[in-house]
Write a protein that holds these residues in place. Structure first.
Motif, mmCIF file in Angstrom:
data_model
loop_
_atom_site.group_PDB
_atom_site.id
_atom_site.type_symbol
_atom_site.label_atom_id
_atom_site.label_comp_id
_atom_site.label_asym_id
_atom_site.label_seq_id
_atom_site.Cartn_x
_atom_site.Cartn_y
_atom_site.Cartn_z
ATOM 1 N N MET A 1 52.717 41.177 33.601
ATOM 2 C CA MET A 1 51.421 41.397 33.010
ATOM 3 C C MET A 1 50.519 40.212 33.334
ATOM 4 O O MET A 1 50.983 39.084 33.435
ATOM 5 C CB MET A 1 51.559 41.588 31.508
ATOM 6 N N ASN A 2 49.231 40.464 33.449
ATOM 7 C CA ASN A 2 48.251 39.438 33.776
ATOM 8 C C ASN A 2 47.584 38.921 32.511
ATOM 9 O O ASN A 2 47.215 39.703 31.633
ATOM 10 C CB ASN A 2 47.190 39.999 34.722
ATOM 11 N N TYR A 3 47.407 37.611 32.472
ATOM 12 C CA TYR A 3 46.821 36.931 31.320
ATOM 13 C C TYR A 3 45.715 36.003 31.792
ATOM 14 O O TYR A 3 45.740 35.513 32.921
ATOM 15 C CB TYR A 3 47.880 36.099 30.596
ATOM 16 N N ALA A 4 44.754 35.738 30.905
ATOM 17 C CA ALA A 4 43.677 34.797 31.207
ATOM 18 C C ALA A 4 43.533 33.819 30.045
ATOM 19 O O ALA A 4 43.449 34.226 28.882
ATOM 20 C CB ALA A 4 42.373 35.539 31.425
ATOM 21 N N LEU A 5 43.517 32.538 30.374
ATOM 22 C CA LEU A 5 43.315 31.465 29.398
ATOM 23 C C LEU A 5 41.964 30.830 29.691
ATOM 24 O O LEU A 5 41.704 30.401 30.820
ATOM 25 C CB LEU A 5 44.432 30.425 29.532
ATOM 26 N N THR A 6 41.109 30.788 28.682
ATOM 27 C CA THR A 6 39.767 30.246 28.842
ATOM 28 C C THR A 6 39.485 29.258 27.712
ATOM 29 O O THR A 6 39.819 29.522 26.561
ATOM 30 C CB THR A 6 38.715 31.372 28.806
ATOM 31 N N VAL A 7 38.860 28.129 28.076
ATOM 32 C CA VAL A 7 38.468 27.102 27.101
ATOM 33 C C VAL A 7 36.977 26.848 27.267
ATOM 34 O O VAL A 7 36.482 26.748 28.394
ATOM 35 C CB VAL A 7 39.256 25.788 27.334
ATOM 36 N N PHE A 8 36.270 26.756 26.132
ATOM 37 C CA PHE A 8 34.818 26.564 26.137
ATOM 38 C C PHE A 8 34.422 25.313 25.367
ATOM 39 O O PHE A 8 34.966 25.043 24.300
ATOM 40 C CB PHE A 8 34.120 27.752 25.463
ATOM 41 N N ALA A 9 33.415 24.609 25.882
ATOM 42 C CA ALA A 9 32.794 23.500 25.152
ATOM 43 C C ALA A 9 31.844 24.103 24.117
ATOM 44 O O ALA A 9 31.470 25.272 24.208
ATOM 45 C CB ALA A 9 32.025 22.604 26.115
ATOM 46 N N GLN A 10 31.404 23.309 23.155
ATOM 47 C CA GLN A 10 30.461 23.792 22.135
ATOM 48 C C GLN A 10 29.141 24.236 22.749
ATOM 49 O O GLN A 10 28.434 25.055 22.175
ATOM 50 C CB GLN A 10 30.224 22.722 21.081
ATOM 51 N N THR A 11 28.824 23.733 23.924
ATOM 52 C CA THR A 11 27.585 24.103 24.620
ATOM 53 C C THR A 11 27.709 25.456 25.319
ATOM 54 O O THR A 11 26.729 25.980 25.824
ATOM 55 C CB THR A 11 27.242 23.062 25.687
ATOM 56 N N GLY A 12 28.931 25.999 25.363
ATOM 57 C CA GLY A 12 29.166 27.259 26.050
ATOM 58 C C GLY A 12 29.713 27.075 27.452
ATOM 59 O O GLY A 12 30.109 28.041 28.103
ATOM 60 N N GLU A 13 29.739 25.833 27.920
ATOM 61 C CA GLU A 13 30.277 25.529 29.246
ATOM 62 C C GLU A 13 31.767 25.867 29.289
ATOM 63 O O GLU A 13 32.517 25.558 28.357
ATOM 64 C CB GLU A 13 30.080 24.050 29.558
ATOM 65 N N MET A 14 32.207 26.521 30.362
ATOM 66 C CA MET A 14 33.611 26.850 30.535
ATOM 67 C C MET A 14 34.342 25.610 31.052
ATOM 68 O O MET A 14 34.002 25.073 32.099
ATOM 69 C CB MET A 14 33.775 28.009 31.516
ATOM 70 N N ILE A 29 52.052 33.136 25.885
ATOM 71 C CA ILE A 29 51.587 32.314 24.767
ATOM 72 C C ILE A 29 52.173 30.911 24.869
ATOM 73 O O ILE A 29 51.457 29.911 24.721
ATOM 74 C CB ILE A 29 51.940 32.974 23.420
ATOM 75 N N ASP A 30 53.461 30.809 25.153
ATOM 76 C CA ASP A 30 54.106 29.501 25.295
ATOM 77 C C ASP A 30 53.472 28.708 26.435
ATOM 78 O O ASP A 30 53.170 27.517 26.286
ATOM 79 C CB ASP A 30 55.608 29.655 25.530
ATOM 80 N N HIS A 31 53.245 29.375 27.560
ATOM 81 C CA HIS A 31 52.616 28.713 28.708
ATOM 82 C C HIS A 31 51.186 28.293 28.371
ATOM 83 O O HIS A 31 50.765 27.172 28.698
ATOM 84 C CB HIS A 31 52.619 29.642 29.927
ATOM 85 N N GLY A 32 50.450 29.169 27.712
ATOM 86 C CA GLY A 32 49.080 28.852 27.318
ATOM 87 C C GLY A 32 49.025 27.632 26.417
ATOM 88 O O GLY A 32 48.188 26.742 26.619
#
Length: 59
Positions: A1-14, A29-32
């Motif tokens: 299965m394909n997963y996507a991990l995304t992190v955002f700054a408070q400004t909305g910047e990825m 989940i463990d990898h994330g």
């Protein structure tokens, strides 16, 4: 299965946008969590999704 991990700054910047494949949600989940710890993003807004399903979220 394909997963996507995304992190955002408070400004909305990825800050982080990674895709990976695992056989189970728990493996993803463990990898994330490992990636978040490596990059010191555990307390930064993030999400881990699979096919639109939210598996991890922090705001």
């Amino acid at each position: 299965m394909n997963y996507a991990l995304t992190v955002f700054a408070q400004t909305g910047e990825m800050l982080l946008n990674e895709s990976f494949t695992f056989d189970s949600d728990q493996e993803a989940i463990d990898h994330g969590r490992e990636r978040l710890q490596e990059e010191s993003y555990m307390k930064t807004t993030h999400r881990l999704v699979r096919s639109g399903e939210l598996l991890l979220f922090y705001r």
